[in-house]
Structure formats: structure tokens, C-alpha cells
Scaffold this motif. Sequence first.
Motif, PDB file in Angstrom:
ATOM      1  N   LEU A   1       0.840  -1.201   0.000  1.00  0.00           N
ATOM      2  CA  LEU A   1       0.000   0.000   0.000  1.00  0.00           C
ATOM      3  C   LEU A   1       0.872   1.247   0.000  1.00  0.00           C
ATOM      4  O   LEU A   1       0.625   2.185  -0.760  1.00  0.00           O
ATOM      5  CB  LEU A   1      -0.954  -0.013   1.195  1.00  0.00           C
ATOM      6  N   SER A   2       1.906   1.252   0.829  1.00  0.00           N
ATOM      7  CA  SER A   2       2.844   2.384   0.866  1.00  0.00           C
ATOM      8  C   SER A   2       3.452   2.628  -0.501  1.00  0.00           C
ATOM      9  O   SER A   2       3.551   3.763  -0.958  1.00  0.00           O
ATOM     10  CB  SER A   2       3.983   2.127   1.856  1.00  0.00           C
ATOM     11  N   ASP A   3       3.868   1.552  -1.145  1.00  0.00           N
ATOM     12  CA  ASP A   3       4.501   1.668  -2.456  1.00  0.00           C
ATOM     13  C   ASP A   3       3.532   2.241  -3.493  1.00  0.00           C
ATOM     14  O   ASP A   3       3.905   3.104  -4.289  1.00  0.00           O
ATOM     15  CB  ASP A   3       5.020   0.310  -2.932  1.00  0.00           C
ATOM     16  N   LEU A   4       2.292   1.770  -3.479  1.00  0.00           N
ATOM     17  CA  LEU A   4       1.313   2.246  -4.455  1.00  0.00           C
ATOM     18  C   LEU A   4       0.904   3.693  -4.196  1.00  0.00           C
ATOM     19  O   LEU A   4       0.586   4.430  -5.127  1.00  0.00           O
ATOM     20  CB  LEU A   4       0.086   1.337  -4.472  1.00  0.00           C
ATOM     21  N   LEU A   5       0.915   4.105  -2.934  1.00  0.00           N
ATOM     22  CA  LEU A   5       0.575   5.485  -2.586  1.00  0.00           C
ATOM     23  C   LEU A   5       1.780   6.416  -2.685  1.00  0.00           C
ATOM     24  O   LEU A   5       1.635   7.632  -2.541  1.00  0.00           O
ATOM     25  CB  LEU A   5      -0.006   5.554  -1.162  1.00  0.00           C
ATOM     26  N   LEU A   6       2.980   5.839  -2.893  1.00  0.00           N
ATOM     27  CA  LEU A   6       4.239   6.590  -2.888  1.00  0.00           C
ATOM     28  C   LEU A   6       4.390   7.372  -1.586  1.00  0.00           C
ATOM     29  O   LEU A   6       4.713   8.556  -1.575  1.00  0.00           O
ATOM     30  CB  LEU A   6       4.341   7.521  -4.103  1.00  0.00           C
TER      31      LEU A   6
ATOM     32  N   LEU B   1       2.091  16.388 -16.783  1.00  0.00           N
ATOM     33  CA  LEU B   1       2.331  16.198 -15.353  1.00  0.00           C
ATOM     34  C   LEU B   1       2.925  14.825 -15.079  1.00  0.00           C
ATOM     35  O   LEU B   1       3.808  14.688 -14.225  1.00  0.00           O
ATOM     36  CB  LEU B   1       1.035  16.402 -14.569  1.00  0.00           C
ATOM     37  N   ALA B   2       2.459  13.811 -15.803  1.00  0.00           N
ATOM     38  CA  ALA B   2       3.005  12.456 -15.627  1.00  0.00           C
ATOM     39  C   ALA B   2       4.497  12.425 -15.947  1.00  0.00           C
ATOM     40  O   ALA B   2       5.258  11.690 -15.309  1.00  0.00           O
ATOM     41  CB  ALA B   2       2.239  11.458 -16.498  1.00  0.00           C
ATOM     42  N   LYS B   3       4.924  13.222 -16.905  1.00  0.00           N
ATOM     43  CA  LYS B   3       6.347  13.290 -17.250  1.00  0.00           C
ATOM     44  C   LYS B   3       7.192  13.855 -16.105  1.00  0.00           C
ATOM     45  O   LYS B   3       8.379  13.569 -16.018  1.00  0.00           O
ATOM     46  CB  LYS B   3       6.565  14.164 -18.486  1.00  0.00           C
ATOM     47  N   LEU B   4       6.589  14.663 -15.267  1.00  0.00           N
ATOM     48  CA  LEU B   4       7.324  15.323 -14.186  1.00  0.00           C
ATOM     49  C   LEU B   4       7.437  14.468 -12.920  1.00  0.00           C
ATOM     50  O   LEU B   4       8.220  14.778 -12.034  1.00  0.00           O
ATOM     51  CB  LEU B   4       6.659  16.656 -13.829  1.00  0.00           C
ATOM     52  N   ILE B   5       6.657  13.405 -12.846  1.00  0.00           N
ATOM     53  CA  ILE B   5       6.641  12.585 -11.634  1.00  0.00           C
ATOM     54  C   ILE B   5       7.862  11.683 -11.591  1.00  0.00           C
ATOM     55  O   ILE B   5       8.170  10.988 -12.549  1.00  0.00           O
ATOM     56  CB  ILE B   5       5.352  11.745 -11.561  1.00  0.00           C
ATOM     57  N   ASN B   6       8.524  11.698 -10.453  1.00  0.00           N
ATOM     58  CA  ASN B   6       9.653  10.798 -10.196  1.00  0.00           C
ATOM     59  C   ASN B   6       9.126   9.661  -9.332  1.00  0.00           C
ATOM     60  O   ASN B   6       8.833   9.869  -8.147  1.00  0.00           O
ATOM     61  CB  ASN B   6      10.787  11.538  -9.493  1.00  0.00           C
ATOM     62  N   MET B   7       9.007   8.480  -9.900  1.00  0.00           N
ATOM     63  CA  MET B   7       8.427   7.339  -9.186  1.00  0.00           C
ATOM     64  C   MET B   7       9.318   6.811  -8.071  1.00  0.00           C
ATOM     65  O   MET B   7       8.898   5.966  -7.295  1.00  0.00           O
ATOM     66  CB  MET B   7       8.114   6.209 -10.174  1.00  0.00           C
ATOM     67  N   ASP B   8      10.543   7.308  -7.978  1.00  0.00           N
ATOM     68  CA  ASP B   8      11.461   6.849  -6.938  1.00  0.00           C
ATOM     69  C   ASP B   8      11.434   7.729  -5.698  1.00  0.00           C
ATOM     70  O   ASP B   8      12.152   7.485  -4.746  1.00  0.00           O
ATOM     71  CB  ASP B   8      12.887   6.802  -7.486  1.00  0.00           C
ATOM     72  N   GLU B   9      10.626   8.780  -5.713  1.00  0.00           N
ATOM     73  CA  GLU B   9      10.570   9.702  -4.578  1.00  0.00           C
ATOM     74  C   GLU B   9       9.222   9.583  -3.860  1.00  0.00           C
ATOM     75  O   GLU B   9       8.176   9.608  -4.476  1.00  0.00           O
ATOM     76  CB  GLU B   9      10.733  11.141  -5.045  1.00  0.00           C
ATOM     77  N   PHE B  10       9.313   9.459  -2.550  1.00  0.00           N
ATOM     78  CA  PHE B  10       8.114   9.420  -1.727  1.00  0.00           C
ATOM     79  C   PHE B  10       7.768  10.835  -1.294  1.00  0.00           C
ATOM     80  O   PHE B  10       8.641  11.683  -1.160  1.00  0.00           O
ATOM     81  CB  PHE B  10       8.331   8.563  -0.486  1.00  0.00           C
ATOM     82  N   VAL B  11       6.494  11.089  -1.062  1.00  0.00           N
ATOM     83  CA  VAL B  11       6.045  12.379  -0.574  1.00  0.00           C
ATOM     84  C   VAL B  11       5.249  12.184   0.709  1.00  0.00           C
ATOM     85  O   VAL B  11       4.558  11.183   0.861  1.00  0.00           O
ATOM     86  CB  VAL B  11       5.166  13.135  -1.604  1.00  0.00           C
ATOM     87  N   ASP B  12       5.360  13.109   1.587  1.00  0.00           N
ATOM     88  CA  ASP B  12       4.571  13.053   2.833  1.00  0.00           C
ATOM     89  C   ASP B  12       4.217  14.417   3.319  1.00  0.00           C
ATOM     90  O   ASP B  12       4.684  15.403   2.953  1.00  0.00           O
ATOM     91  CB  ASP B  12       5.344  12.317   3.922  1.00  0.00           C
TER      92      ASP B  12
END
Length: 155
Positions: free
Chosen positions: A66-71, A144-155
Amino acid sequence: MENRTALSITGIDKLDSNPMFLMGFTYKQFRAKVSHELSEASGISLEMFGAIKVLNTHGQMTQQELSDLLLRNRSVTKRLVDNAIKLNLIAASKSETNKKVKLLALTDEGQAVMLKCSPIVNDISQQFQSSLTKDESQQLTQLLAKLINMDEFVD
């Protein structure tokens, strides 16, 4: 259609024409509206809605999945899950194969909240995009999808 490229928010041209500032400001407005409506309708947050939407879509999963899918960081997801469990939206159970693993699933109440809140989020999203054509909305999503870094988590 009104041209909003000359919009003055702060009175500082460099800031008002900065796409990152505009994205952030737009998201703050969207988040405030959605958060208020979700809270009024079901007493949940936008993050909790995201979690129940993921569980509804993907089914039972671990907290890490769940954490991974929610980033999101695990600690943030744990707090979110704990609150959703208290509200009886998510149920936790031990894995049959690994007793250390907690499996999460949407409860019937969680399903009902998801069904109640999905139209709210969809309606507000459509309201926010109402000044865009269908092509502009698709282009915005692609950019916007191009700008997303899938390796970074946000909180």
C-alpha cells in the motif's frame, strides 16, 4: 474561453508565471475543496480516500505494498491505516504464510465510503478541469506524468 495566463496571484510576475507555483496553488485549492467535502460526507481525509481506492482496486495487500502504491513512507501509511482501522474502513489480518506480515483489506463499510466518496472526488476534479478542453486535459495529464519521479516518496 478566458485566457488565464496573465493571472496575477502574488503580483510577482516570475512567480505567477512559474508552472510549479501554479501547480502547487491549483493543488492546494483542489485539496482544500476535496478535503472539506470528504470530511463532510464521510469524515475521511483525501489520503484515506486514496488508500481505500487502492485497496478497492487491487484487493488485499500488505502495508508495504500500500505504501509503495501510494508513494508514501511506511510510517505515514501506518498512521493512515491505523486511523482507517479505527473507523472500520480497513481490516487487518495476519498472513497465513508469514505471521509477521499484516494483510489489509477493505471492509464493507470501507467499500460503502469509497462508493459514496468517489463521485465527490470525480465531480470536484471535473469542476477544476472545466475550463480545459478534453484535449487540453489529456495534454495536462501527460505533461504532469512526465514530471513525476516514481522513486521519490512524498509526505
